[in-house]
Design a protein around this motif. Structure first.
Motif, short mmCIF file in Angstrom:
data_model
loop_
_atom_site.label_atom_id
_atom_site.label_comp_id
_atom_site.label_asym_id
_atom_site.label_seq_id
_atom_site.Cartn_x
_atom_site.Cartn_y
_atom_site.Cartn_z
N ASP A 1 65.66 -44.29 -19.35
CA ASP A 1 64.79 -43.82 -20.43
C ASP A 1 64.28 -44.98 -21.30
O ASP A 1 63.16 -44.96 -21.78
CB ASP A 1 65.53 -42.81 -21.31
N SER A 2 65.12 -45.98 -21.46
CA SER A 2 64.79 -47.09 -22.35
C SER A 2 63.63 -47.95 -21.85
O SER A 2 63.06 -48.73 -22.62
CB SER A 2 66.01 -47.97 -22.58
N VAL A 3 63.30 -47.84 -20.55
CA VAL A 3 62.24 -48.69 -20.00
C VAL A 3 61.04 -47.90 -19.47
O VAL A 3 60.05 -48.50 -19.05
CB VAL A 3 62.77 -49.62 -18.89
N LYS A 4 61.13 -46.58 -19.51
CA LYS A 4 60.03 -45.76 -19.00
C LYS A 4 58.73 -46.07 -19.73
O LYS A 4 58.70 -46.19 -20.95
CB LYS A 4 60.36 -44.28 -19.17
N GLY A 5 57.66 -46.22 -18.95
CA GLY A 5 56.36 -46.53 -19.51
C GLY A 5 56.12 -48.02 -19.75
O GLY A 5 55.00 -48.42 -20.04
N ARG A 6 57.17 -48.83 -19.63
CA ARG A 6 57.03 -50.28 -19.84
C ARG A 6 57.31 -51.07 -18.57
O ARG A 6 56.70 -52.12 -18.35
CB ARG A 6 57.99 -50.75 -20.94
N PHE A 7 58.24 -50.60 -17.76
CA PHE A 7 58.63 -51.30 -16.53
C PHE A 7 58.12 -50.53 -15.32
O PHE A 7 58.07 -49.30 -15.32
CB PHE A 7 60.15 -51.39 -16.43
N THR A 8 57.80 -51.29 -14.26
CA THR A 8 57.36 -50.69 -13.00
C THR A 8 58.07 -51.38 -11.85
O THR A 8 58.00 -52.61 -11.72
CB THR A 8 55.85 -50.82 -12.81
N ILE A 9 58.76 -50.59 -11.03
CA ILE A 9 59.42 -51.12 -9.84
C ILE A 9 58.51 -50.88 -8.64
O ILE A 9 57.85 -49.84 -8.54
CB ILE A 9 60.80 -50.49 -9.63
N SER A 10 58.47 -51.86 -7.75
CA SER A 10 57.66 -51.73 -6.53
C SER A 10 58.36 -52.51 -5.42
O SER A 10 59.26 -53.31 -5.68
CB SER A 10 56.24 -52.24 -6.76
N ASN B 1 56.68 -55.04 -18.94
CA ASN B 1 55.67 -55.22 -19.98
C ASN B 1 56.22 -54.78 -21.33
O ASN B 1 57.24 -54.08 -21.38
CB ASN B 1 54.42 -54.41 -19.65
N SER B 2 55.55 -55.17 -22.37
CA SER B 2 55.94 -54.78 -23.74
C SER B 2 57.42 -55.04 -23.97
O SER B 2 58.14 -54.17 -24.48
CB SER B 2 55.60 -53.31 -23.99
N LEU B 3 57.86 -56.21 -23.62
CA LEU B 3 59.28 -56.53 -23.69
C LEU B 3 59.77 -56.55 -25.13
O LEU B 3 59.05 -56.95 -26.06
CB LEU B 3 59.55 -57.86 -23.01
N LYS B 4 61.02 -56.12 -25.29
CA LYS B 4 61.67 -56.03 -26.59
C LYS B 4 62.91 -56.91 -26.59
O LYS B 4 63.49 -57.16 -25.53
CB LYS B 4 62.08 -54.59 -26.88
N PRO B 5 63.36 -57.33 -27.77
CA PRO B 5 64.60 -58.14 -27.82
C PRO B 5 65.78 -57.44 -27.14
O PRO B 5 66.62 -58.11 -26.52
CB PRO B 5 64.83 -58.31 -29.32
N GLU B 6 65.83 -56.12 -27.20
CA GLU B 6 66.93 -55.40 -26.57
C GLU B 6 66.85 -55.37 -25.05
O GLU B 6 67.77 -54.89 -24.38
CB GLU B 6 67.02 -53.96 -27.12
N ASP B 7 65.78 -55.89 -24.48
CA ASP B 7 65.70 -56.05 -23.03
C ASP B 7 66.39 -57.33 -22.55
O ASP B 7 66.51 -57.56 -21.34
CB ASP B 7 64.24 -56.08 -22.57
N THR B 8 66.83 -58.15 -23.48
CA THR B 8 67.52 -59.38 -23.13
C THR B 8 68.79 -59.08 -22.35
O THR B 8 69.65 -58.32 -22.80
CB THR B 8 67.87 -60.18 -24.40
N ALA B 9 68.90 -59.66 -21.17
CA ALA B 9 70.04 -59.40 -20.28
C ALA B 9 69.89 -60.25 -19.02
O ALA B 9 68.84 -60.86 -18.80
CB ALA B 9 70.09 -57.93 -19.89
#
Length: 115
Positions: free
Chosen positions: A61-70, A83-91
């Motif tokens: 849920d936290s990445v829906k609409g921002r990340f795309t897997i292919s 896309n639209s990366l946030k500080p909480e995506d740091t990992a």
């Protein structure tokens, strides 16, 4: 089985990165592929998954609409466009396949989102 991730790095909030995972040692097109991530002090979590031929995808849920897997079965590669990366995506981001009764992981690629 070998999974090799690439494409991580340092990016500002709102920026984009495209991660890649090159797979070998198994029949890539026959297996569901996933991306996971692990932030410091947190458990590893599923980010996204894609079916064998890419017809079905699944996202946290936290990445829906921002990340795309292919995936590109001709090149044995799975991608994660972020896309639209946030500080909480740091990992550290890991590529994953469940093959022959066990999970296989790549070495991981660090993604840091910071200004």
């Amino acid at each position: 089985v070998q999974l090799v991730e690439s494409g991580g790095g340092l990016v500002q909030p709102g920026g984009s990165l495209n991660l890649s995972c090159r797979a070998s040692g198994f029949a890539f097109s026959s297996y569901y592929m996933s991306w996971y991530r692990q932030a410091p002090g947190k458990e590893r979590e599923l980010v996204a998954g894609i079916s064998r031929f890419g017809r079905s995808t699944n996202y946290a849920d936290s990445v829906k609409g921002r990340f795309t897997i292919s995936r590109d079965n001709a090149k044995n590669t799975v991608h994660l466009q972020m896309n639209s990366l946030k500080p909480e995506d740091t990992a550290v981001y890991y590529c994953n396949v469940f093959y022959s009764g066990r999970n296989y992981w790549g070495q991981g690629t660090q993604v840091t989102v910071s200004s």
